[in-house]
Design a protein around this motif. Structure first.
Motif, PDB file in Angstrom:
ATOM      1  N   GLY A  76      18.381  53.358  31.513  1.00 56.52           N
ATOM      2  CA  GLY A  76      19.555  53.929  30.880  1.00 56.52           C
ATOM      3  C   GLY A  76      20.790  53.974  31.757  1.00 56.52           C
ATOM      4  N   ALA A  77      20.774  53.314  32.909  1.00 60.26           N
ATOM      5  CA  ALA A  77      21.923  53.325  33.810  1.00 60.26           C
ATOM      6  C   ALA A  77      22.705  52.027  33.658  1.00 60.26           C
ATOM      7  CB  ALA A  77      21.453  53.485  35.256  1.00 60.26           C
ATOM      8  N   ASP A  78      23.977  52.044  34.107  1.00 61.50           N
ATOM      9  CA  ASP A  78      24.745  50.805  34.052  1.00 61.50           C
ATOM     10  C   ASP A  78      24.301  49.883  35.182  1.00 61.50           C
ATOM     11  OD1 ASP A  78      25.946  51.697  36.435  1.00 61.50           O
ATOM     12  OD2 ASP A  78      27.826  52.266  35.477  1.00 61.50           O
ATOM     13  N   TRP A  79      24.776  48.646  35.129  1.00 56.54           N
ATOM     14  CA  TRP A  79      24.294  47.632  36.075  1.00 56.54           C
ATOM     15  C   TRP A  79      24.565  48.039  37.515  1.00 56.54           C
ATOM     16  CZ3 TRP A  79      26.922  45.303  39.914  1.00 56.54           C
ATOM     17  CH2 TRP A  79      28.323  45.347  39.882  1.00 56.54           C
ATOM     18  N   ARG A  80      25.722  48.651  37.759  1.00 48.53           N
ATOM     19  CA  ARG A  80      26.098  48.974  39.132  1.00 48.53           C
ATOM     20  C   ARG A  80      25.143  49.996  39.740  1.00 48.53           C
ATOM     21  NH1 ARG A  80      29.070  51.931  42.589  1.00 48.53           N
ATOM     22  NH2 ARG A  80      30.624  50.882  43.900  1.00 48.53           N
ATOM     23  N   GLY A 124      19.267  43.111  36.594  1.00 52.61           N
ATOM     24  CA  GLY A 124      20.276  44.167  36.566  1.00 52.61           C
ATOM     25  C   GLY A 124      21.666  43.617  36.331  1.00 52.61           C
ATOM     26  N   PHE A 125      21.982  42.497  36.985  1.00 47.83           N
ATOM     27  CA  PHE A 125      23.285  41.868  36.777  1.00 47.83           C
ATOM     28  C   PHE A 125      23.391  41.263  35.379  1.00 47.83           C
ATOM     29  CE2 PHE A 125      23.208  41.561  41.526  1.00 47.83           C
ATOM     30  CZ  PHE A 125      24.377  42.270  41.769  1.00 47.83           C
ATOM     31  N   PHE A 130      26.806  40.065  33.339  1.00 43.87           N
ATOM     32  CA  PHE A 130      27.132  38.970  34.244  1.00 43.87           C
ATOM     33  C   PHE A 130      26.561  37.665  33.679  1.00 43.87           C
ATOM     34  CE2 PHE A 130      28.063  42.457  36.848  1.00 43.87           C
ATOM     35  CZ  PHE A 130      28.628  42.066  38.051  1.00 43.87           C
ATOM     36  N   SER A 131      27.329  36.596  33.799  1.00 40.31           N
ATOM     37  CA  SER A 131      26.816  35.288  33.401  1.00 40.31           C
ATOM     38  C   SER A 131      25.781  34.827  34.421  1.00 40.31           C
ATOM     39  CB  SER A 131      27.958  34.274  33.340  1.00 40.31           C
ATOM     40  OG  SER A 131      28.454  34.018  34.659  1.00 40.31           O
TER      41      SER A 131
END
Length: 248
Positions: A76-80, A124-125, A130-131
């Motif tokens: 549930g966290a963002d990629w960063r 994660g990216f 992210f492409s």
């Protein structure tokens, strides 16, 4: 009446690998051999070969143990936050086992657990928008930092780990010599507290590592948000423009 001796723990691959990790932690990775490990386990060396094919397979397995200590991905966290959490957890794992960096860098092939960890970082990216192209390049940019380590500019600790620490008087003399010969470098090197002394005992403390990681992640986000591609970057270079700046 003679009491029976308690049965020895069953020898299996996990026990072999964890004993090897403990030995490297407590003694030294360079002292580890199949014969020495067999002595630690109170078995014959041949018994080990049922579980690890040779010394290289043993080292691969020891790294698998370390990978198992890395925290699982956040949910549930963002990629960063996801990538940052994994990298900093890997750093903590390697700090518990100082020999692991040397072994990781010596590996000529990647085992499934190692590939699984790298795959989770790449995921994660990708899940963060992210492409594949940008993910390929940011993974290269992270390099060894994905494991939580890096070769720092002022880090002389690996080359001089066995050397005695200089006395305060020697440190002061070394600093005075550096300040006289390289004044700008002396100002920069002495501008903040480090994990070691100012001159050559190591600057790769947790703060500096985390600051650099955060700067890189911020940069990756700007590239993602502006739709950076390697094709556009190469076109910018061919046209004489900065590759990243042109995209941003």
């Amino acid at each position: 009446m003679t009491r029976n001796a308690p049965p020895r723990p069953r020898l299996n691959r996990d026990r072999v690998l964890r004993t090897a990790v403990s030995f490297a932690d407590e003694v030294d990775i360079d002292a580890l051999s199949m014969r020495r490990l067999a002595q630690e386990l109170d078995v014959t060396p041949m018994a080990l070969y049922k579980h690890v094919a040779d010394k290289e397979a043993l080292l691969d397995g020891m790294i698998e143990v370390i990978v198992g200590e890395i925290d699982p991905p956040l949910t549930g966290a963002d990629w960063r936050d996801t990538v940052r959490h994994r990298v900093l957890s890997a750093r903590r794992a390697l700090q518990r086992h100082p020999w692991a960096r040397e072994v990781i860098e010596s590996r000529s092939r990647m085992t499934p657990p190692v590939l699984g960890y790298l795959d989770s970082v790449a995921r994660g990216f990708l899940d963060g928008g992210f492409s594949p192209d940008l993910t390929h390049h940011v993974m290269h940019a992270l390099g060894g930092r994905v494991w939580g380590f890096t070769q720092e500019l002022f880090d002389g600790s690996r080359a001089s780990a066995s050397a005695p620490a200089p006395s305060p008087e020697q440190q002061a003399a070394m600093y005075d010599q550096m300040a006289a010969a390289f004044p700008s470098l002396a100002v920069v090197a002495s501008s903040a507290a480090h994990s070691g002394d100012v001159v050559g005992r190591g600057c790769d403390d947790d703060f500096e590592f985390t600051v650099t990681l955060d700067l890189m992640l911020d940069g990756f986000e700007r590239m993602r948000a502006h739709g950076w591609t390697s094709v556009a970057a190469l076109s910018s270079v061919a046209a004489g423009r900065p590759a990243v700046g042109a995209a941003l």
